[in-house]
Write a protein that holds these residues in place. Structure first.
Motif, short mmCIF file in Angstrom:
data_model
loop_
_atom_site.label_atom_id
_atom_site.label_comp_id
_atom_site.label_asym_id
_atom_site.label_seq_id
_atom_site.Cartn_x
_atom_site.Cartn_y
_atom_site.Cartn_z
N PRO A 15 8.98 -7.33 0.94
CA PRO A 15 9.19 -6.15 1.73
C PRO A 15 9.08 -5.10 0.69
CG PRO A 15 10.84 -8.46 2.56
CD PRO A 15 9.79 -8.33 1.11
N GLY A 16 9.71 -3.99 1.55
CA GLY A 16 9.34 -2.55 0.19
C GLY A 16 8.53 -2.30 -0.94
N SER A 17 7.23 -3.02 -0.54
CA SER A 17 6.17 -2.81 -1.54
C SER A 17 5.31 -1.62 -1.65
CB SER A 17 5.22 -3.49 -1.10
OG SER A 17 3.69 -3.80 -2.42
N PRO A 18 5.00 -0.94 -2.05
CA PRO A 18 4.95 0.00 -3.16
C PRO A 18 3.44 0.38 -2.06
CG PRO A 18 5.88 -0.40 -4.96
CD PRO A 18 6.32 -1.62 -4.39
N ALA A 19 3.13 -1.19 -2.25
CA ALA A 19 1.19 -0.92 -2.25
C ALA A 19 1.24 -0.69 -0.86
CB ALA A 19 0.93 -2.59 -2.69
N ALA A 20 1.01 0.20 -0.06
CA ALA A 20 1.27 0.40 1.39
C ALA A 20 -0.38 0.40 2.30
CB ALA A 20 1.57 1.89 1.47
N TYR A 21 -1.37 0.92 1.28
CA TYR A 21 -2.35 0.57 2.06
C TYR A 21 -2.83 -0.71 1.42
CZ TYR A 21 -8.07 1.51 1.84
OH TYR A 21 -8.92 1.51 2.15
N LEU A 22 -2.81 -1.51 0.97
CA LEU A 22 -3.19 -3.11 0.60
C LEU A 22 -2.95 -3.47 1.81
CD1 LEU A 22 -3.93 -5.64 -0.82
CD2 LEU A 22 -2.30 -5.70 -2.10
N ASN A 23 -1.69 -3.54 2.38
CA ASN A 23 -0.13 -4.18 3.37
C ASN A 23 -1.22 -3.53 4.46
OD1 ASN A 23 1.48 -6.38 1.31
ND2 ASN A 23 1.30 -4.44 0.44
N GLY A 24 -1.03 -2.40 4.53
CA GLY A 24 -0.82 -1.64 5.86
C GLY A 24 -2.18 -1.82 6.48
N THR A 48 -2.40 11.18 -10.00
CA THR A 48 -0.87 11.61 -10.48
C THR A 48 -1.20 10.44 -11.98
OG1 THR A 48 0.31 9.44 -9.82
CG2 THR A 48 -0.40 11.45 -8.30
N THR A 49 0.38 10.42 -12.63
CA THR A 49 0.63 9.65 -13.98
C THR A 49 1.01 8.07 -13.22
OG1 THR A 49 2.18 10.35 -13.62
CG2 THR A 49 0.52 11.55 -15.18
N THR A 50 1.46 7.91 -12.23
CA THR A 50 2.27 7.06 -11.90
C THR A 50 1.05 5.44 -11.73
OG1 THR A 50 3.52 8.39 -9.71
CG2 THR A 50 3.13 6.36 -9.88
N GLY A 51 1.41 4.58 -12.26
CA GLY A 51 0.31 3.29 -12.52
C GLY A 51 1.66 2.29 -11.93
N GLY A 52 1.87 1.40 -12.12
CA GLY A 52 2.52 0.04 -11.55
C GLY A 52 1.70 -0.37 -9.92
N LEU A 53 2.40 -0.99 -9.31
CA LEU A 53 1.70 -1.37 -7.99
C LEU A 53 1.15 0.01 -7.23
CD1 LEU A 53 3.52 -4.08 -6.13
CD2 LEU A 53 0.93 -4.59 -6.69
N ALA A 54 1.69 0.72 -7.41
CA ALA A 54 2.08 2.64 -6.40
C ALA A 54 0.11 3.18 -6.89
CB ALA A 54 2.56 3.38 -6.99
#
Length: 488
Positions: free
Chosen positions: A68-77, A319-325
């Motif tokens: 829950p709350g994972s920023p990987a919205a495309y992967l999960n959704g 963007t410069t955002t890494g991590g799961l996003a």
């Protein structure tokens, strides 16, 4: 791996929670109980799957990615409803390089690959020495003795297996294998390699010279950025430790062959009207079934694979955002190309999306993982147990609240048996039920290698004489829990 240095605040936050890993929780017997001879699964019939494509992302636990709350919205959704989530899929080691090497060769972590060849352990881009087969091949199938990062010419990869195999008699020659490394050669002076006609360089790896093992591609071009201090003009976020094939003399010593097989990924350019325009090797290769490699590995740059939390350059979304996003943005850009390719649409391609390793405190192991001769604890990294001056001499393990480790000293054998649970998502239109969840299988990177070898018809040679390299010989094939659909 080499830890995400921009995530220092996150490291402190984890440490502040008092999260601790007891090194007495796992015993050698528990970690290694079960079969040691390999296990065949209920695979699709021979020839049904003729292409395998693997995307490796970085440094996330199963809970962080799929919880829950994972920023990987495309992967999960978007992606999970099209594939199968394998919940109990684990890494085998606890930095980047050791896991990538296991995926393509079955070699177990040694103390240097478990440190990403880092200078903290006095290593670098150096050969495994002595690099000779371990005398106990029953216990250590296909393993070589010694410490180091670059394997001798006698140690093959799945790419070498495919190059030497005969297949599809009477049909046009297809591409046997390719590694697609994002950004490789965007800065040729830094990366090295041979000039590629589509841009970048091929087969980029450090040059080995007497007395030197310098590696300029240990991190993204320029210093890792923190906060808003992002360097302008950073276009090369390639790191070689996420490109496993350049750590094998069997690949790099044949320069022309290496240049054909280890190539830049290309680009996905967002269009004003929606979607992406693709250019480069992957887009060209996936355009037809006979140009689609039999085995393909995609290594995103350290922004797009989620390794860096704040990127030195930009991600696939600009963007410069890494991590799961950041990793999710990469999948959103590239997975439509893959899932709409002719080889995927005709059912002949298996696609796997997974992560190299779990978080720092999870050293769980699956599928009867055993240690190799070079590291009694595959889940232990000397790099993570090295004092860091910037943190007052604390180690990363100490910052994360891991107990029972003395800085610079290895833990008791068997107490850190693996690389943690990461999960995997598998896609095939004919043999995998879309939207399914596998809760019963227990697999790892060795299991994946064994499965790929069997699907691709590699049935001779290897550590067991049946086509399985290294510890793939003692792993299990993906079973009917994975290939859970019979085409009508």
């Amino acid at each position: 791996m080499t830890r995400r240095t921009p995530r220092k605040a996150a490291l402190f936050a984890v440490a502040a929670t008092g999260l601790a890993l007891s090194l007495t929780a796992a015993s050698p017997a528990a970690a290694h109980a079960g079969h040691h001879g390999g296990s065949a699964g209920a695979l699709p019939p021979a020839g049904a799957v003729g292409h395998v494509l693997v995307i490796d992302l970085e440094n996330e636990s199963y809970a962080a990615t799929f919880g829950p709350g994972s920023p990987a919205a495309y992967l999960n959704g978007t992606l999970l409803p099209q594939g199968e989530l394998v919940q109990n899929y684990a890494a085998v080691g606890h930095v980047s390089l050791d896991n990538y090497l296991a995926q393509v060769s079955g070699q177990a972590p040694n103390l240097v690959t478990s440190s990403d060849c880092g200078t903290a352990t006095g290593a670098g881009y150096l050969d495994v020495r002595p690099g000779t087969p371990d005398p106990d091949q029953t216990r250590y199938p296909g393993q070589v003795d010694g410490q180091g990062c670059v394997y001798p010419a006698g140690v093959p990869t799945i790419g070498d297996q495919l190059q030497s195999a005969s297949y599809l008699p009477g049909l046009p020659t297809v591409v046997d294998w390719r590694e697609y490394a994002e950004d490789m050669g965007n800065d040729p002076a830094r990366d090295g390699g041979a000039t590629d006609p589509l841009g970048g360089t091929d087969c980029a790896h450090p040059t080995q010279t007497a007395g030197s093992a310098a590696d300029a591609t240990g991190n993204a071009e320029g210093p890792n950025a923190t906060g808003s201090q992002v360097r302008s003009g950073i276009t090369d976020q390639y790191v070689d430790r996420h490109n496993p094939f350049v750590y094998f003399h069997s690949v790099t010593d044949a320069a022309a062959s290496c240049a054909r097989h280890v190539v830049p990924l290309g680009a996905a350019t967002a269009q004003p009207s929606g979607g992406y325009r693709y250019s480069g090797h992957l887009a060209r290769d996936l355009a037809g079934p006979f140009t689609t490699p039999r085995f393909a590995m995609i290594s995103p740059n350290v922004c797009d694979d989620g390794h860096d939390a704040t990127c030195a350059g930009v991600n696939a979304a600009g963007t410069t955002t890494g991590g799961l996003a950041g990793a999710d943005a990469f999948l959103k850009a590239w997975m439509p190309l893959i899932l709409n390719s002719p080889a995927y649409r005709d059912g002949s391609m298996l696609v796997m999306v997974t992560f190299d390793e779990g978080d720092d405190t999870d050293t769980a192991a699956t599928d009867n993982e055993r240690p190799g001769p070079g590291n009694a604890n595959p889940g232990y990294s000397p790099l993570l147990n090295t004092p860091i001056p910037a943190f007052g001499g604390a180690t990363y393990y100490q910052l994360l609240g891991v107990t029972g480790l003395t800085p610079g000293q290895q833990p008791p054998a068997g107490t850190m048996p693996g690389g943690g649970r990461v999960g995997a998502v598998l896609f095939n239109r004919f043999w995998i039920t879309p939207g399914s969840v596998d809760t019963t299988g227990a697999y790892n990177h060795y299991s994946a290698l064994r499965t790929f070898e069997d699907l691709l018809g590699l049935t001779t040679g290897g550590a067991d004489g049946r086509g399985h390299l290294g510890f793939a010989a003692s792993a299990s094939d993906f079973g009917p829990d994975v290939f859970n659909r019979v085409p009508r």
